[in-house]
Motif scaffolding. Sequence first.
Motif, PDB file in Angstrom:
ATOM      1  N   UNK A  67       0.816  -1.211   0.000  1.00 63.47           N
ATOM      2  CA  UNK A  67       0.000   0.000   0.000  1.00 63.47           C
ATOM      3  C   UNK A  67       0.852   1.264   0.000  1.00 63.47           C
ATOM      4  N   UNK A  68       2.001   1.211   0.668  1.00 63.74           N
ATOM      5  CA  UNK A  68       2.831   2.397   0.815  1.00 63.74           C
ATOM      6  C   UNK A  68       3.810   2.582  -0.348  1.00 63.74           C
ATOM      7  N   UNK A  69       4.393   1.495  -0.816  1.00 66.64           N
ATOM      8  CA  UNK A  69       5.448   1.598  -1.839  1.00 66.64           C
ATOM      9  C   UNK A  69       5.120   0.768  -3.085  1.00 66.64           C
ATOM     10  N   UNK A  70       3.849   0.516  -3.318  1.00 65.65           N
ATOM     11  CA  UNK A  70       3.471  -0.322  -4.456  1.00 65.65           C
ATOM     12  C   UNK A  70       3.948   0.220  -5.788  1.00 65.65           C
ATOM     13  N   UNK A  71       3.936   1.545  -5.954  1.00 64.67           N
ATOM     14  CA  UNK A  71       4.362   2.143  -7.219  1.00 64.67           C
ATOM     15  C   UNK A  71       5.840   1.892  -7.473  1.00 64.67           C
ATOM     16  N   UNK A  72       6.666   2.035  -6.436  1.00 63.63           N
ATOM     17  CA  UNK A  72       8.100   1.789  -6.601  1.00 63.63           C
ATOM     18  C   UNK A  72       8.372   0.312  -6.874  1.00 63.63           C
ATOM     19  N   UNK A  73       7.603  -0.558  -6.234  1.00 61.07           N
ATOM     20  CA  UNK A  73       7.762  -1.988  -6.506  1.00 61.07           C
ATOM     21  C   UNK A  73       7.447  -2.303  -7.969  1.00 61.07           C
ATOM     22  N   UNK A  74       6.430  -1.650  -8.522  1.00 59.06           N
ATOM     23  CA  UNK A  74       6.084  -1.867  -9.925  1.00 59.06           C
ATOM     24  C   UNK A  74       7.205  -1.388 -10.850  1.00 59.06           C
ATOM     25  N   UNK A  75       7.793  -0.235 -10.510  1.00 61.36           N
ATOM     26  CA  UNK A  75       8.900   0.286 -11.327  1.00 61.36           C
ATOM     27  C   UNK A  75      10.092  -0.662 -11.283  1.00 61.36           C
ATOM     28  N   UNK A  76      10.442  -1.115 -10.087  1.00 66.59           N
ATOM     29  CA  UNK A  76      11.555  -2.057  -9.959  1.00 66.59           C
ATOM     30  C   UNK A  76      11.249  -3.365 -10.685  1.00 66.59           C
ATOM     31  N   UNK A  77       9.999  -3.793 -10.594  1.00 69.00           N
ATOM     32  CA  UNK A  77       9.626  -5.046 -11.263  1.00 69.00           C
ATOM     33  C   UNK A  77       9.827  -4.950 -12.766  1.00 69.00           C
ATOM     34  N   UNK A  78       9.437  -3.820 -13.354  1.00 69.06           N
ATOM     35  CA  UNK A  78       9.612  -3.671 -14.792  1.00 69.06           C
ATOM     36  C   UNK A  78      11.088  -3.521 -15.172  1.00 69.06           C
ATOM     37  N   UNK A  79      11.873  -2.931 -14.296  1.00 63.21           N
ATOM     38  CA  UNK A  79      13.318  -2.846 -14.564  1.00 63.21           C
ATOM     39  C   UNK A  79      13.924  -4.245 -14.601  1.00 63.21           C
ATOM     40  N   UNK A  80      13.585  -5.067 -13.617  1.00 70.01           N
ATOM     41  CA  UNK A  80      14.097  -6.432 -13.595  1.00 70.01           C
ATOM     42  C   UNK A  80      13.554  -7.239 -14.776  1.00 70.01           C
ATOM     43  N   UNK A  81      12.296  -7.019 -15.113  1.00 70.56           N
ATOM     44  CA  UNK A  81      11.708  -7.752 -16.236  1.00 70.56           C
ATOM     45  C   UNK A  81      12.422  -7.425 -17.538  1.00 70.56           C
ATOM     46  N   UNK A  82      12.694  -6.147 -17.774  1.00 69.95           N
ATOM     47  CA  UNK A  82      13.408  -5.748 -18.995  1.00 69.95           C
ATOM     48  C   UNK A  82      14.827  -6.310 -19.003  1.00 69.95           C
ATOM     49  N   UNK A  83      15.477  -6.301 -17.845  1.00 69.79           N
ATOM     50  CA  UNK A  83      16.835  -6.847 -17.765  1.00 69.79           C
ATOM     51  C   UNK A  83      16.839  -8.337 -18.090  1.00 69.79           C
ATOM     52  N   UNK A  84      15.918  -9.099 -17.507  1.00 71.87           N
ATOM     53  CA  UNK A  84      15.872 -10.532 -17.762  1.00 71.87           C
ATOM     54  C   UNK A  84      15.389 -10.831 -19.181  1.00 71.87           C
ATOM     55  N   UNK A  85      14.590  -9.934 -19.743  1.00 67.21           N
ATOM     56  CA  UNK A  85      14.164 -10.119 -21.136  1.00 67.21           C
ATOM     57  C   UNK A  85      15.351  -9.974 -22.080  1.00 67.21           C
ATOM     58  N   UNK A  86      16.166  -8.954 -21.847  1.00 70.71           N
ATOM     59  CA  UNK A  86      17.370  -8.768 -22.667  1.00 70.71           C
ATOM     60  C   UNK A  86      18.294  -9.976 -22.529  1.00 70.71           C
ATOM     61  N   UNK A  87      18.446 -10.456 -21.300  1.00 70.99           N
ATOM     62  CA  UNK A  87      19.301 -11.633 -21.085  1.00 70.99           C
ATOM     63  C   UNK A  87      18.749 -12.845 -21.828  1.00 70.99           C
ATOM     64  N   UNK A  88      17.432 -13.050 -21.759  1.00 70.67           N
ATOM     65  CA  UNK A  88      16.800 -14.204 -22.413  1.00 70.67           C
ATOM     66  C   UNK A  88      16.986 -14.140 -23.927  1.00 70.67           C
ATOM     67  N   UNK A  89      16.757 -12.960 -24.495  1.00 70.88           N
ATOM     68  CA  UNK A  89      16.936 -12.810 -25.947  1.00 70.88           C
ATOM     69  C   UNK A  89      18.393 -13.018 -26.331  1.00 70.88           C
ATOM     70  N   UNK A  90      19.316 -12.498 -25.519  1.00 68.92           N
ATOM     71  CA  UNK A  90      20.736 -12.658 -25.817  1.00 68.92           C
ATOM     72  C   UNK A  90      21.137 -14.125 -25.800  1.00 68.92           C
ATOM     73  N   UNK A  91      20.588 -14.893 -24.882  1.00 65.93           N
ATOM     74  CA  UNK A  91      20.902 -16.325 -24.843  1.00 65.93           C
ATOM     75  C   UNK A  91      20.379 -17.034 -26.090  1.00 65.93           C
ATOM     76  N   UNK A  92      19.195 -16.672 -26.523  1.00 63.58           N
ATOM     77  CA  UNK A  92      18.642 -17.303 -27.722  1.00 63.58           C
ATOM     78  C   UNK A  92      19.427 -16.917 -28.972  1.00 63.58           C
ATOM     79  N   UNK A  93      19.931 -15.696 -29.001  1.00 65.07           N
ATOM     80  CA  UNK A  93      20.621 -15.207 -30.191  1.00 65.07           C
ATOM     81  C   UNK A  93      22.014 -15.806 -30.314  1.00 65.07           C
TER      82      UNK A  93
END
Length: 300
Positions: A67-93
Amino acid sequence: MTTDTASPIPSDAEQFGKPLQGWRLRLYTIIFEADTRAGKLFDVVLIAAILLSVAVVMLDSVEALHQRHGRWFDVLEWCFTLLFTIEYIARLVCVRRPWRYARSFFGVIDLLAILPAYLAALVPELHLLMDVRILRLLRIFRVFKLTEYAIEYRLLSRALANSRRKILIFLSFVLMVVLVLGTLMYVVEGPEHGYANIPTSVYWAITTLTTVGFGDITPQTNAGRFIASLMMLLGWGTLAVPTGIVTAEMTSMRRRPVTTRTCHACLTEDQAADANYCRHCGAKLSPYQYDREEEQPVRR
């Protein structure tokens, strides 16, 4: 007369296809190998990201913090998601068989690490079918990505794989024991004492043999108590057998020559543990920092 020899486990280069040259080879060396400085840095960064992302998932599950920091958690979640997405694509490539990597254990874990965020964003109707937090709990699978960056995890996984035949034989023996004794308890105690059917009696036998003992079903007759005591004593030895099998295999693997060194000049793998020069290009190899068997500094 046959011998029980473990089949060799293919390396990442054999399983997924190591590129022969170019930028894909260098990218592969950074991502899949840890002998170079860039490879070690990549592993450290990914380990830190995995631990932080799991911490965010855990903190976000606390209602007051959400309730207090949900917005920051969402921002961090998308940062980690983008980082792991780049890693996943790099492994496939960077591998020559990307579909094989995508179907592998770590490929599935990589997909599970990024899939929940995209599903929640692309399919809003999921909010009507289930609480999105349940979907987000899949992010906890990121913790399994740690096993890809530690030699000890790989050693354990290979020891389990090499011991799978012995463990399966042992589990089949345990299955026969719980089936026989569970059925015997059904005959001795009967439905009036809680042993309503054979599956329920087998459930009791499993909890007793593993020394868990929930206490929801207990024997009431002297014969039943005797069988229960026998299973409790048998459980001590039963729990020790798989541990001994895996430990023996890990000890055997640690005594084998380590051939995972990589030449930093030509990126040729599987250099001999005691080699000073690359067998392919002749470049000088960097010495080991320690010897895995004795865990003592190697004489240089």
